[in-house]
Design a protein around this motif. Structure first.
Motif, short mmCIF file in Angstrom:
data_model
loop_
_atom_site.label_atom_id
_atom_site.label_comp_id
_atom_site.label_asym_id
_atom_site.label_seq_id
_atom_site.Cartn_x
_atom_site.Cartn_y
_atom_site.Cartn_z
N ASP A 197 0.82 -1.21 0.00
CA ASP A 197 0.00 0.00 0.00
C ASP A 197 0.86 1.26 0.00
OD1 ASP A 197 -2.43 -1.22 -0.13
OD2 ASP A 197 -2.92 -0.98 2.00
N TYR A 198 1.94 1.25 0.76
CA TYR A 198 2.80 2.42 0.83
C TYR A 198 3.48 2.70 -0.51
CZ TYR A 198 6.65 5.51 1.98
OH TYR A 198 7.54 6.55 1.98
N PHE A 199 4.08 1.69 -1.12
CA PHE A 199 4.84 1.91 -2.34
C PHE A 199 3.96 2.12 -3.57
CE2 PHE A 199 8.35 0.01 0.13
CZ PHE A 199 9.23 1.07 -0.01
N MET B 3 2.30 6.82 5.08
CA MET B 3 2.77 6.31 6.36
C MET B 3 4.05 7.03 6.75
SD MET B 3 2.16 2.15 6.34
CE MET B 3 3.61 1.78 5.42
N ALA B 4 4.26 7.12 8.05
CA ALA B 4 5.52 7.67 8.56
C ALA B 4 6.65 6.68 8.28
CB ALA B 4 5.40 7.92 10.06
N THR B 5 7.86 7.19 8.29
CA THR B 5 9.02 6.35 7.97
C THR B 5 9.15 5.17 8.93
OG1 THR B 5 10.15 8.30 7.12
CG2 THR B 5 11.51 6.39 7.61
N LEU C 209 8.86 -0.66 10.18
CA LEU C 209 8.22 -1.73 10.96
C LEU C 209 7.51 -2.74 10.07
CD1 LEU C 209 6.81 0.18 14.06
CD2 LEU C 209 8.78 -1.35 13.96
N SER C 210 6.90 -2.28 8.98
CA SER C 210 6.23 -3.23 8.09
C SER C 210 7.24 -4.12 7.39
CB SER C 210 5.35 -2.50 7.08
OG SER C 210 6.12 -1.75 6.16
#
Length: 66
Positions: A26-28, A34-36, A41-42
């Motif tokens: 989801d982030y990429f 999301m925060a760094t 953590l993911s």
């Protein structure tokens, strides 16, 4: 008892890889901001899940051989 613990560890490992992969994907893809530290953590969840899967497989092979 050891068998149920082994199954529990397998379930957790699969969940860690799944949740970590989902959040990282989801982030990429730009769907989620999301925060760094959350991205780190993911990715660590994925690494931890892969390690647990490797350890589960090694223990399973050890118990089958001996």
């Amino acid at each position: 008892m050891a068998d149920s613990k082994s199954n529990y560890n397998l379930l957790l490992a699969i969940a860690f890889v799944g949740i970590g992969s989902w959040k990282t994907y989801d982030y990429f893809n730009g769907d989620e901001s999301m925060a760094t530290y959350q991205v780190v953590l993911s990715i660590l969840l994925i690494v931890l899940g892969i390690y647990q899967l490797w350890r589960w497989n090694a223990m399973r092979q050890k118990s089958n051989n001996g």
